[in-house]
Design a protein around this motif. Structure first.
Motif, mmCIF file in Angstrom:
data_model
loop_
_atom_site.group_PDB
_atom_site.id
_atom_site.type_symbol
_atom_site.label_atom_id
_atom_site.label_comp_id
_atom_site.label_asym_id
_atom_site.label_seq_id
_atom_site.Cartn_x
_atom_site.Cartn_y
_atom_site.Cartn_z
ATOM 1 N N ILE A 249 35.620 18.074 58.970
ATOM 2 C CA ILE A 249 36.647 18.663 58.668
ATOM 3 C C ILE A 249 37.548 19.930 58.367
ATOM 4 N N ALA A 250 36.692 20.709 57.812
ATOM 5 C CA ALA A 250 36.721 22.033 57.622
ATOM 6 C C ALA A 250 35.867 23.172 57.527
ATOM 7 N N GLN A 251 36.311 24.071 58.397
ATOM 8 C CA GLN A 251 35.503 25.769 58.071
ATOM 9 C C GLN A 251 35.929 26.961 57.917
ATOM 10 N N ASN A 252 34.824 27.520 56.913
ATOM 11 C CA ASN A 252 35.367 28.318 56.306
ATOM 12 C C ASN A 252 34.630 29.702 57.356
ATOM 13 N N LYS A 253 35.681 30.488 58.545
ATOM 14 C CA LYS A 253 35.136 31.576 59.406
ATOM 15 C C LYS A 253 35.551 32.931 58.841
ATOM 16 N N LYS A 254 36.010 32.700 57.625
ATOM 17 C CA LYS A 254 36.431 34.321 57.387
ATOM 18 C C LYS A 254 35.125 34.386 56.743
ATOM 19 N N ALA A 255 34.478 34.023 56.029
ATOM 20 C CA ALA A 255 33.115 33.820 55.615
ATOM 21 C C ALA A 255 32.551 34.352 56.111
ATOM 22 N N GLY A 256 31.822 33.586 57.539
ATOM 23 C CA GLY A 256 30.745 35.077 58.142
ATOM 24 C C GLY A 256 31.432 36.715 58.575
ATOM 25 N N HIS A 257 32.557 36.156 58.311
ATOM 26 C CA HIS A 257 33.216 37.895 59.157
ATOM 27 C C HIS A 257 32.468 38.976 57.599
ATOM 28 N N ASP A 258 33.101 38.594 56.017
ATOM 29 C CA ASP A 258 33.457 39.509 54.794
ATOM 30 C C ASP A 258 31.645 38.707 54.444
ATOM 31 N N TYR A 259 30.549 37.952 54.556
ATOM 32 C CA TYR A 259 29.087 38.227 53.997
ATOM 33 C C TYR A 259 28.536 38.014 55.128
ATOM 34 N N SER A 260 27.559 38.203 54.403
ATOM 35 C CA SER A 260 26.294 38.482 55.280
ATOM 36 C C SER A 260 24.835 37.068 54.913
ATOM 37 N N ILE A 261 25.459 35.877 54.803
ATOM 38 C CA ILE A 261 24.557 34.456 54.610
ATOM 39 C C ILE A 261 23.401 34.520 54.096
ATOM 40 N N LEU A 262 22.927 34.836 53.548
ATOM 41 C CA LEU A 262 21.500 34.633 52.688
ATOM 42 C C LEU A 262 21.055 33.188 53.217
ATOM 43 N N GLU A 263 21.356 32.305 52.646
ATOM 44 C CA GLU A 263 20.694 31.215 52.633
ATOM 45 C C GLU A 263 21.747 30.194 52.291
ATOM 46 N N THR A 264 21.710 28.697 52.629
ATOM 47 C CA THR A 264 22.667 27.400 52.337
ATOM 48 C C THR A 264 22.208 26.226 51.700
ATOM 49 N N PHE A 265 22.960 25.748 50.643
ATOM 50 C CA PHE A 265 22.996 24.127 50.383
ATOM 51 C C PHE A 265 24.351 23.372 50.451
ATOM 52 N N GLU A 266 23.128 21.994 51.035
ATOM 53 C CA GLU A 266 24.366 21.278 51.125
ATOM 54 C C GLU A 266 24.581 20.241 49.456
ATOM 55 N N ALA A 267 26.094 20.291 49.212
ATOM 56 C CA ALA A 267 26.929 19.791 48.300
ATOM 57 C C ALA A 267 27.380 18.663 48.299
ATOM 58 N N GLY A 268 27.389 17.626 47.540
ATOM 59 C CA GLY A 268 28.585 16.441 47.302
ATOM 60 C C GLY A 268 29.920 17.055 46.490
ATOM 61 N N LEU A 269 30.741 16.107 47.101
ATOM 62 C CA LEU A 269 31.989 16.748 45.794
ATOM 63 C C LEU A 269 32.239 15.838 44.707
ATOM 64 N N VAL A 270 32.772 16.031 43.873
ATOM 65 C CA VAL A 270 33.183 15.056 43.590
ATOM 66 C C VAL A 270 34.348 15.108 43.412
ATOM 67 N N LEU A 271 35.005 14.209 43.856
ATOM 68 C CA LEU A 271 36.845 14.254 44.016
ATOM 69 C C LEU A 271 37.464 12.693 43.531
ATOM 70 N N THR A 272 38.309 13.053 43.225
ATOM 71 C CA THR A 272 39.658 11.616 42.893
ATOM 72 C C THR A 272 39.636 11.139 44.030
ATOM 73 N N GLY A 273 40.347 9.640 44.172
ATOM 74 C CA GLY A 273 41.015 8.372 45.020
ATOM 75 C C GLY A 273 41.661 9.543 46.254
ATOM 76 N N THR A 274 43.160 9.879 45.552
ATOM 77 C CA THR A 274 43.451 10.931 46.269
ATOM 78 C C THR A 274 43.309 11.499 47.458
ATOM 79 N N GLU A 275 42.251 12.754 46.593
ATOM 80 C CA GLU A 275 42.013 13.755 47.177
ATOM 81 C C GLU A 275 40.510 14.124 48.458
ATOM 82 N N ILE A 276 40.112 12.276 48.463
ATOM 83 C CA ILE A 276 38.851 12.428 49.163
ATOM 84 C C ILE A 276 40.278 11.751 50.696
ATOM 85 N N LYS A 277 40.877 11.341 50.157
ATOM 86 C CA LYS A 277 41.927 10.907 51.723
ATOM 87 C C LYS A 277 42.563 11.886 52.016
#
Length: 156
Positions: free
Chosen positions: A13-41
């Motif tokens: 859905i979305a990607q943060n391309k600037k993060a790869g430019h500004d940071y050296s990514i050492l490790e990644t984690f997958e996390a769920g998001l707690v969203l309300t009804g209108t947020e998920i839409k």
């Protein structure tokens, strides 16, 4: 223990391309998001901006902060605040590991990608160390050289 993640999730859905430019990514984690009804839409429509976002661990819970999710157009008084802090769903061991890693100076947690997995919104967060200006220039130079080599090999 960080899990292996797909390079390009099918429902990106979305990607943060600037993060790869500004940071050296050492490790990644997958996390769920707690969203309300209108947020998920809004997220399913792709109305999310990760550019200035970051994650923080407070009181043993991880929160995603400064991520903008636009209000849902068909929503009414139940619409959400676009910049509210959203809870991240992680295992206790992962949260403890994030706390230990981020105690070091210059280490931050940044959102890299948001995607749908089995109908649920997931965020790929990365533990990043800030790059200096000369590191950014070096990375850009290396990318340009790789592109040039690929272009030469393609034309052979």
């Amino acid at each position: 223990m960080a899990k292996k993640h797909p390079q390009k999730p099918a429902n990106l859905i979305a990607q943060n391309k600037k993060a790869g430019h500004d940071y050296s990514i050492l490790e990644t984690f997958e996390a769920g998001l707690v969203l309300t009804g209108t947020e998920i839409k809004s997220v399913r429509k792709g109305k999310i901006n990760l550019r200035d976002g970051f994650a923080r661990v407070r009181n043993g819970e991880a929160y995603l902060e400064n991520v903008h999710i636009s209000p849902y157009e068909q929503g009414n008084q139940f619409n959400h605040d676009p910049l509210r802090n959203r809870k991240l769903l992680l295992h206790r061991k992962e949260i403890d590991k994030l706390v230990g890693i981020t105690k070091n100076k210059g280490i931050t947690i940044v959102p890299l990608k948001v995607y749908l997995k089995h109908g649920f919104a997931k965020v790929l967060i990365g533990v990043g160390q800030g790059k200096h200006e000369y590191d950014k220039r070096e990375t850009l130079k290396r990318k340009e050289q790789d592109r040039e080599m690929a272009r030469v090999l393609k034309n052979r």
